[in-house]
Design a protein around this motif. Sequence first.
Motif, PDB file in Angstrom:
ATOM      1  N   HIS A 153     -21.830  14.650  -5.709  1.00 27.10           N
ATOM      2  CA  HIS A 153     -21.272  14.674  -7.065  1.00 27.10           C
ATOM      3  C   HIS A 153     -22.317  15.233  -8.029  1.00 27.10           C
ATOM      4  N   PHE A 154     -22.049  16.431  -8.564  1.00 26.40           N
ATOM      5  CA  PHE A 154     -22.974  17.151  -9.437  1.00 26.40           C
ATOM      6  C   PHE A 154     -22.530  16.999 -10.889  1.00 26.40           C
ATOM      7  N   HIS A 155     -23.504  16.769 -11.777  1.00 29.11           N
ATOM      8  CA  HIS A 155     -23.148  16.638 -13.192  1.00 29.11           C
ATOM      9  C   HIS A 155     -23.820  17.734 -14.015  1.00 29.11           C
ATOM     10  N   PHE A 156     -23.095  18.161 -15.066  1.00 27.59           N
ATOM     11  CA  PHE A 156     -23.587  19.219 -15.949  1.00 27.59           C
ATOM     12  C   PHE A 156     -23.287  18.866 -17.405  1.00 27.59           C
ATOM     13  N   HIS A 157     -24.198  19.258 -18.271  1.00 29.08           N
ATOM     14  CA  HIS A 157     -24.078  19.088 -19.720  1.00 29.08           C
ATOM     15  C   HIS A 157     -24.054  17.601 -20.081  1.00 29.08           C
ATOM     16  N   GLY A 158     -25.189  17.097 -20.507  1.00 30.45           N
ATOM     17  CA  GLY A 158     -25.223  15.725 -20.993  1.00 30.45           C
ATOM     18  C   GLY A 158     -25.537  14.710 -19.923  1.00 30.45           C
ATOM     19  N   GLU A 159     -24.965  13.524 -20.068  1.00 28.27           N
ATOM     20  CA  GLU A 159     -25.337  12.390 -19.219  1.00 28.27           C
ATOM     21  C   GLU A 159     -24.111  11.557 -18.870  1.00 28.27           C
ATOM     22  N   LYS A 160     -24.122  11.049 -17.653  1.00 27.76           N
ATOM     23  CA  LYS A 160     -22.995  10.294 -17.115  1.00 27.76           C
ATOM     24  C   LYS A 160     -23.529   9.090 -16.352  1.00 27.76           C
ATOM     25  N   GLN A 161     -22.900   7.946 -16.505  1.00 24.04           N
ATOM     26  CA  GLN A 161     -23.301   6.751 -15.766  1.00 24.04           C
ATOM     27  C   GLN A 161     -22.359   6.521 -14.589  1.00 24.04           C
ATOM     28  N   CYS A 162     -22.933   6.212 -13.432  1.00 25.08           N
ATOM     29  CA  CYS A 162     -22.163   6.000 -12.209  1.00 25.08           C
ATOM     30  C   CYS A 162     -22.458   4.607 -11.666  1.00 25.08           C
ATOM     31  N   VAL A 163     -21.430   3.816 -11.471  1.00 30.40           N
ATOM     32  CA  VAL A 163     -21.538   2.499 -10.840  1.00 30.40           C
ATOM     33  C   VAL A 163     -20.732   2.559  -9.549  1.00 30.40           C
ATOM     34  N   ILE A 164     -21.375   2.280  -8.427  1.00 32.67           N
ATOM     35  CA  ILE A 164     -20.717   2.443  -7.132  1.00 32.67           C
ATOM     36  C   ILE A 164     -20.932   1.213  -6.253  1.00 32.67           C
ATOM     37  N   PHE A 165     -19.971   0.976  -5.357  1.00 37.23           N
ATOM     38  CA  PHE A 165     -20.025  -0.162  -4.447  1.00 37.23           C
ATOM     39  C   PHE A 165     -19.679   0.306  -3.033  1.00 37.23           C
ATOM     40  N   PRO A 166     -20.409  -0.168  -2.025  1.00 38.13           N
ATOM     41  CA  PRO A 166     -20.081   0.192  -0.645  1.00 38.13           C
ATOM     42  C   PRO A 166     -18.703  -0.346  -0.252  1.00 38.13           C
ATOM     43  N   PRO A 167     -18.088   0.254   0.754  1.00 41.28           N
ATOM     44  CA  PRO A 167     -16.756  -0.204   1.160  1.00 41.28           C
ATOM     45  C   PRO A 167     -16.726  -1.645   1.659  1.00 41.28           C
ATOM     46  N   ASP A 168     -17.876  -2.176   2.127  1.00 41.37           N
ATOM     47  CA  ASP A 168     -17.862  -3.571   2.581  1.00 41.37           C
ATOM     48  C   ASP A 168     -17.780  -4.561   1.417  1.00 41.37           C
ATOM     49  N   GLN A 169     -17.817  -4.045   0.188  1.00 37.41           N
ATOM     50  CA  GLN A 169     -17.649  -4.911  -0.988  1.00 37.41           C
ATOM     51  C   GLN A 169     -16.187  -4.982  -1.452  1.00 37.41           C
ATOM     52  N   THR A 170     -15.289  -4.345  -0.727  1.00 30.36           N
ATOM     53  CA  THR A 170     -13.874  -4.323  -1.107  1.00 30.36           C
ATOM     54  C   THR A 170     -13.283  -5.719  -1.320  1.00 30.36           C
ATOM     55  N   PRO A 171     -13.654  -6.745  -0.537  1.00 34.52           N
ATOM     56  CA  PRO A 171     -13.063  -8.070  -0.774  1.00 34.52           C
ATOM     57  C   PRO A 171     -13.296  -8.626  -2.175  1.00 34.52           C
ATOM     58  N   PHE A 172     -14.304  -8.116  -2.888  1.00 39.00           N
ATOM     59  CA  PHE A 172     -14.625  -8.624  -4.225  1.00 39.00           C
ATOM     60  C   PHE A 172     -14.106  -7.743  -5.363  1.00 39.00           C
ATOM     61  N   MET A 173     -13.437  -6.640  -5.031  1.00 41.78           N
ATOM     62  CA  MET A 173     -13.146  -5.610  -6.020  1.00 41.78           C
ATOM     63  C   MET A 173     -11.756  -5.711  -6.654  1.00 41.78           C
ATOM     64  N   TYR A 174     -10.973  -6.712  -6.311  1.00 44.94           N
ATOM     65  CA  TYR A 174      -9.620  -6.865  -6.837  1.00 44.94           C
ATOM     66  C   TYR A 174      -8.809  -5.593  -6.617  1.00 44.94           C
ATOM     67  N   LYS A 175      -8.841  -5.140  -5.367  1.00 46.86           N
ATOM     68  CA  LYS A 175      -8.117  -3.928  -4.991  1.00 46.86           C
ATOM     69  C   LYS A 175      -6.614  -4.139  -5.140  1.00 46.86           C
ATOM     70  N   ILE A 176      -5.953  -3.165  -5.774  1.00 47.07           N
ATOM     71  CA  ILE A 176      -4.498  -3.188  -5.886  1.00 47.07           C
ATOM     72  C   ILE A 176      -3.898  -2.841  -4.523  1.00 47.07           C
ATOM     73  N   PRO A 177      -2.989  -3.657  -3.984  1.00 45.17           N
ATOM     74  CA  PRO A 177      -2.378  -3.335  -2.691  1.00 45.17           C
ATOM     75  C   PRO A 177      -1.688  -1.962  -2.712  1.00 45.17           C
ATOM     76  N   HIS A 178      -1.746  -1.271  -1.593  1.00 43.30           N
ATOM     77  CA  HIS A 178      -1.099   0.037  -1.426  1.00 43.30           C
ATOM     78  C   HIS A 178      -1.592   1.053  -2.459  1.00 43.30           C
ATOM     79  N   SER A 179      -2.871   0.998  -2.768  1.00 38.40           N
ATOM     80  CA  SER A 179      -3.454   1.950  -3.715  1.00 38.40           C
ATOM     81  C   SER A 179      -4.945   2.066  -3.445  1.00 38.40           C
TER      82      SER A 179
END
Length: 290
Positions: A153-179
Amino acid sequence: MSSLNLKTIDRVGTISKKDFIQQYVKPQIPVVIERLTEDWPAYEKWHLNYIKEVAGEKIVPLYDDRPVRAEDGFNEAHAKMKMSDYIDLMEREPTNYRIFLYNLMKEVPAIQNDYKWPDIGLRLVKQMPMLFFGGENSKVFMHFDIDYSNILHFHFHGEKQCVIFPPDQTPFMYKIPHSLISREDIDFDQPDFEKFPALKQAQGYICNLKHGEMLYMPEGYWHYMKYLTPGFSMSLRSFPKNPKFLIKAAYNLLIMRHYDNYKRKTKGQAWIDEKNERAITETHKNLGIL
């Protein structure tokens, strides 16, 4: 973001192909490479004034952060505007309008010559990449990609904040079913731990990307993006190597999205509301949260 349990993502100026694969791809750990684009024409050219110059007359689809509604068409734009007017808006004031799912490179072939396919050890999918634009404070809701790819993921012009979680954290992420998303009412800048207590257990990563920098997101990582200034980004991808993720990707593409579309058509908003409720009840049940 200090209320979430986040580690700062490793940063390197440059890295060899061998070290990138051994230290980050194989163990599936994210990293920011700061100078990967320095020999690209895009490094000097890709600023908003250049995009305005080469694509200012194009009519572009815009999306904001309103919740998903059953009556909205699938990926239907919330507004449309000339690119030049959109850039003027971004530079004039904060806006939550974003561009995605629009192939600017196809519309403006000249910019296809501005980037290079990096020789970094991943077999990248050689399809025309899309550009993603956002105004100051616009946000990309927490989600993971349907094909579970490794993402550059490449960024250009300015600044962007990225917050990411590994897939093994899915149980805590309040994932919407079928999405592929978390509940859209979660504020990942200031999460409400009383309403969403499972988030206190999630272990993730954070970084700020500046012009020309690249974030490597391993297979299936959740990601939430916030534009700290107006800017735009581009992603290159490599299909997952983990057989489990390949199977999940096939399921998402061939079954899940079609089933979800069918239920939206037949049940309408009741289906959306049901999934949102299940995201909480099923998360809490699985974790033993009362």
